[in-house]
Design an enzyme around this catalytic site. Sequence first.
Site, PDB file in Angstrom:
ATOM      1  N   HIS A 175      29.493  25.670   6.826  1.00 40.99           N
ATOM      2  CA  HIS A 175      30.140  26.517   7.825  1.00 40.99           C
ATOM      3  C   HIS A 175      29.835  26.004   9.220  1.00 40.99           C
ATOM      4  O   HIS A 175      29.097  25.030   9.395  1.00 40.99           O
ATOM      5  CB  HIS A 175      29.665  27.962   7.653  1.00 40.99           C
ATOM      6  CG  HIS A 175      29.917  28.502   6.280  1.00 40.99           C
ATOM      7  ND1 HIS A 175      31.148  28.928   5.854  1.00 40.99           N
ATOM      8  CD2 HIS A 175      29.073  28.640   5.220  1.00 40.99           C
ATOM      9  CE1 HIS A 175      31.066  29.319   4.591  1.00 40.99           C
ATOM     10  NE2 HIS A 175      29.830  29.157   4.172  1.00 40.99           N
TER      11      HIS A 175
ATOM     12  N   ALA B 291      -0.315   4.444  -1.638  1.00 41.91           N
ATOM     13  CA  ALA B 291      -1.120   5.445  -2.338  1.00 41.91           C
ATOM     14  C   ALA B 291      -1.361   6.711  -1.528  1.00 41.91           C
ATOM     15  O   ALA B 291      -1.684   7.753  -2.092  1.00 41.91           O
ATOM     16  CB  ALA B 291      -2.469   4.845  -2.740  1.00 41.91           C
ATOM     17  N   GLY B 292      -1.224   6.635  -0.224  1.00 44.50           N
ATOM     18  CA  GLY B 292      -1.677   7.724   0.628  1.00 44.50           C
ATOM     19  C   GLY B 292      -0.800   8.959   0.585  1.00 44.50           C
ATOM     20  O   GLY B 292       0.374   8.913   0.227  1.00 44.50           O
TER      21      GLY B 292
ATOM     22  N   ASN C  22      -1.273  -3.880  15.986  1.00 40.44           N
ATOM     23  CA  ASN C  22      -1.389  -4.203  14.572  1.00 40.44           C
ATOM     24  C   ASN C  22      -0.246  -3.553  13.802  1.00 40.44           C
ATOM     25  O   ASN C  22      -0.084  -2.331  13.836  1.00 40.44           O
ATOM     26  CB  ASN C  22      -2.745  -3.700  14.061  1.00 40.44           C
ATOM     27  CG  ASN C  22      -2.897  -3.814  12.553  1.00 40.44           C
ATOM     28  OD1 ASN C  22      -2.156  -4.535  11.886  1.00 40.44           O
ATOM     29  ND2 ASN C  22      -3.865  -3.092  12.011  1.00 40.44           N
TER      30      ASN C  22
ATOM     31  N   GLY D   8      -9.372   5.253   1.914  1.00 41.12           N
ATOM     32  CA  GLY D   8      -8.985   4.318   2.957  1.00 41.12           C
ATOM     33  C   GLY D   8      -8.230   3.106   2.452  1.00 41.12           C
ATOM     34  O   GLY D   8      -8.186   2.818   1.251  1.00 41.12           O
ATOM     35  N   THR D   9      -7.656   2.370   3.404  1.00 34.96           N
ATOM     36  CA  THR D   9      -6.798   1.233   3.056  1.00 34.96           C
ATOM     37  C   THR D   9      -7.594   0.050   2.517  1.00 34.96           C
ATOM     38  O   THR D   9      -7.092  -0.718   1.699  1.00 34.96           O
ATOM     39  CB  THR D   9      -5.989   0.797   4.277  1.00 34.96           C
ATOM     40  OG1 THR D   9      -6.884   0.567   5.386  1.00 34.96           O
ATOM     41  CG2 THR D   9      -4.979   1.869   4.678  1.00 34.96           C
TER      42      THR D   9
ATOM     43  N   LEU E 171       0.849  -1.190   0.000  1.00 30.62           N
ATOM     44  CA  LEU E 171       0.000   0.000   0.000  1.00 30.62           C
ATOM     45  C   LEU E 171       0.885   1.240   0.000  1.00 30.62           C
ATOM     46  O   LEU E 171       1.606   1.503   0.962  1.00 30.62           O
ATOM     47  CB  LEU E 171      -0.908  -0.006   1.226  1.00 30.62           C
ATOM     48  CG  LEU E 171      -1.789  -1.258   1.411  1.00 30.62           C
ATOM     49  CD1 LEU E 171      -2.609  -1.137   2.682  1.00 30.62           C
ATOM     50  CD2 LEU E 171      -2.680  -1.482   0.205  1.00 30.62           C
TER      51      LEU E 171
END
Length: 399
Positions: A312, A11-12, A163, A85-86, A9
């Site tokens: 520097h 995409a987010g 999880n 959402g996932t 996953l």
Amino acid sequence: MNKMQAVILAAGKSTRTYPLTVNRPKPLLKVLDKTMIEHNLDQLHGLVDEVIIIVGFRKELVMEKLGSFYKGMKLCFAEQKEQLGTGHALETAKPFLKGKFIVLNGDDIYDKKDIAAMLEHDYAILVKEVESVARRFGAVVVKDNKVKEIIEKPAENISKYANTGVFVFKPDIFNIELKKTERGEYELTDFATGLAKKGLLEYEPVKGFWLPVGYPWNYLEANVEMLHRVKAKQIDETAVIEDNVTIKGIVIIGKNTLIKSGTYIEGPVFIGDDCEIGPNAYIRKDTILMDKVRTRAEIVDSVLMDNTTAKHTSYIGHSVIGENCNIAAGTITADYRHDAGSNKTLIKGEKVDTGRKKLGAFIGDNVKLGIGTLIYPGRKIWPNKTTLPGEIVKQDIVD
């Protein structure tokens, strides 16, 4: 026999890790010498034949970086056109899936031994034993070697297992109907919950490592953890180490890097390719300097990304500096509270306790600091911003 497949996953649009991910998907953040998604592909190598990568935000960057194959594994890309959402993201992979598959978050880093153990199951979730899941992790409640339920960031410490975002499923999970959450999204964990209700979901505790990157300081910690996993000094034969350089401990120095006289390096330290360090730089432990960094500064427990310059005298501590930045002379990142308390920082308008007594600055790509810039602990500067000479950064500098 179906070939083993994985779904990553990626995409987010990760807003909690701003300003580091304003311009890029989080899986493309580098950890040491490769991106997070490449680290996970390395862990999948030898275990799966094909990887379906779910892309969305800045999809072209992911596709261009990875191409069609990675170490012999075929890569396919499925686009999640809306960020719903996932669970919705996984559903975009459905046309590609032929049999049992493993799902991973593209913006955490996992261990091959745990992925291999997961593949012994038909339906399973990878869990990590933690001190407390309360308000921090999705809680996985188990009984008699089965998962009973998964509760997202409960108020109480109801389970010792968190999880990790790794699952093994079969395509029949798509028979489970997902319901839209209050946030208007469809969650991957609802597939797992549906299996748990049927008594089908097993769990596998982490035996290797899991490096979640939820906030900017977690990205720093992931780099340091991966650095600590290097067990021997590695100095490329093309690197040039001038006289009067001190190197102690485990230090990695990349191709064509020049370490100038008077520089003092205390490992563990990672220095990438084509860097110019010194003269008289002080590179302290847990520092990661990526490719083409030029510095004479004192740096500790920090990440400087590609093409960043701090030529520097300045102090950079417990910080992350993005690509193509210029850290001007006299810059100081403050990193310690007078009361010795835990540093807090604003994330999406809310103060978050980082749990860190030492916390520096988080600076996006292409930032130019004026000479003598002083930055309060935990402050963030968005990409392409500048500071005036002598400016004191008390608040985040955002778009």
